[in-house]
Design an enzyme around this catalytic site. Structure first.
Site, mmCIF file in Angstrom:
data_model
loop_
_atom_site.group_PDB
_atom_site.id
_atom_site.type_symbol
_atom_site.label_atom_id
_atom_site.label_comp_id
_atom_site.label_asym_id
_atom_site.label_seq_id
_atom_site.Cartn_x
_atom_site.Cartn_y
_atom_site.Cartn_z
ATOM 1 C CB CYS A 97 -0.838 -0.115 1.252
ATOM 2 S SG CYS A 97 -1.754 1.546 1.693
ATOM 3 C CD GLU A 98 -0.592 5.406 -3.894
ATOM 4 O OE1 GLU A 98 -1.181 6.233 -3.801
ATOM 5 O OE2 GLU A 98 0.246 5.128 -4.758
ATOM 6 C CG HIS A 99 -2.555 5.353 1.015
ATOM 7 N ND1 HIS A 99 -3.697 4.830 0.907
ATOM 8 C CD2 HIS A 99 -2.422 6.556 0.185
ATOM 9 C CE1 HIS A 99 -4.335 5.451 -0.265
ATOM 10 N NE2 HIS A 99 -3.436 6.483 -0.548
ATOM 11 C CG HIS A 100 -1.005 3.000 6.123
ATOM 12 N ND1 HIS A 100 -1.840 3.054 5.690
ATOM 13 C CD2 HIS A 100 -0.846 4.057 7.216
ATOM 14 C CE1 HIS A 100 -2.960 3.750 6.151
ATOM 15 N NE2 HIS A 100 -2.360 4.439 7.049
ATOM 16 C CD GLN A 138 -8.273 -4.342 -4.240
ATOM 17 O OE1 GLN A 138 -7.801 -4.457 -3.147
ATOM 18 N NE2 GLN A 138 -9.140 -5.206 -4.689
ATOM 19 C CG HIS A 166 -6.123 -3.618 1.520
ATOM 20 N ND1 HIS A 166 -5.318 -2.655 0.700
ATOM 21 C CD2 HIS A 166 -6.837 -4.266 0.769
ATOM 22 C CE1 HIS A 166 -5.755 -2.821 -0.683
ATOM 23 N NE2 HIS A 166 -6.823 -3.715 -0.569
ATOM 24 C CB CYS A 168 -3.246 -0.346 6.061
ATOM 25 S SG CYS A 168 -4.460 -0.612 4.463
#
Length: 207
Positions: A97-100, A138, A166, A168
Site C-alpha cells: 500500500c502506498e499510504h502505509h 488496489q 489489506h 493496513c
C-alpha cells in the site's frame, strides 16, 4: 459478497521519473527507521538488517524497472479461429500500500476477447507482477492492468477483477480481519454488454 466493490473509470495520472538515492543512503534510512521504532540499529541482531531490507526492496519493488508493453509484446495468431473469452483467474499477487507501505495481497482475475491473436497465458500473470511490485493502491493497480491489456493487445473487450486483504486494515487502524476489498473494471464489449459481465462474474465464481 463480503467486500467493498468499486468500478473504475479514470486511468491514473503518470508520475514524473524520480532520482533514486544510493544504496548507502537507503541503508542509512532503514537505520533511522529502526531507531524511530524504538530499537538500537547497532545491536547484533539488527546490524545487517539495513542491507537485507535494501536488498529485499529491490525484489519487492522490481516492477518499477519492468515494462508492461514488453511483457505483452509477443502474441500468437494461429489459434484455430478461436475468438471467444480467454480468462486466467486466481493469479496470486503481493503488493504494498502506498499510504502505509504495508502489504496487501490477494488474487487477480483477467479476461479478454481476442481481436487479432492471443498472448501467452503466463504473460498475464507476469503483467500482474509488473504492477504489484510497486507502491500501489488496489484501485490504481486494477486500472493499470486493464489499460496495459487494451494498449498492447487491442482486444474487443477486457475485464479485470482484484480481490485483496489489506494489512493496513488488519494490522493497524480498525484491525478488521477477513475483510476483502474487490475492485473491477470493464472495457469494450464487457462494458457494453451486461451478459458478458455476468458471464465473467460467473466464471470467476462471483455469481
Amino acid at each position: 459478497m463480503d467486500a467493498r466493490v468499486k468500478s473504475l473509470t479514470t486511468p491514473p495520472v503518470a508520475s514524473a521519473p524520480v532520482t533514486r538515492p544510493s544504496r548507502e543512503e537507503a541503508e542509512a534510512a532503514v537505520r533511522t527507521l529502526i531507531a524511530w521504532a524504538g530499537d538500537d540499529p547497532a545491536r547484533e541482531g539488527l546490524l545487517e538488517t539495513p542491507a537485507r531490507v535494501a536488498k529485499a526492496y529491490g525484489e519487492l519493488f522490481a516492477g518499477y524497472g519492468q515494462d508492461a508493453g514488453e511483457v505483452l509484446s509477443k502474441t500468437f495468431k494461429e489459434v484455430g479461429g478461436y475468438d471467444d473469452l480467454v480468462l486466467v483467474k486466481g493469479i496470486p499477487f503481493y503488493a504494498h500500500c502506498e499510504h502505509h507501505m504495508v502489504p496487501f495481497f490477494g488474487q487477480a482475475h483477467i479476461a479478454y476477447l481476442p481481436h487479432d491473436g492471443v498472448v501467452g497465458l503466463s504473460k498475464l500473470a507476469r503483467l500482474v507482477e509488473v504492477f504489484a511490485r510497486r507502491l500501489q493502491t488496489q484501485e490504481t493497480m486494477t486500472a493499470q492492468i486493464i489499460d496495459a491489456i487494451n494498449e498492447n493487445l487491442g482486444p474487443r473487450g477486457a475485464a479485470v477483477m482484484l480481490e485483496a486483504e489489506h494489512m493496513c486494515m488488519t494490522m493497524r487502524g480498525v484491525r478488521a480481519h477477513d475483510v476483502k476489498t474487490v475492485t473491477h473494471r470493464f472495457t469494450g464489449v464487457f462494458a457494453e454488454d451486461r451478459v458478458e459481465q455476468d458471464r465473467f462474474f460467473a466464471m470467476v465464481g462471483h455469481r
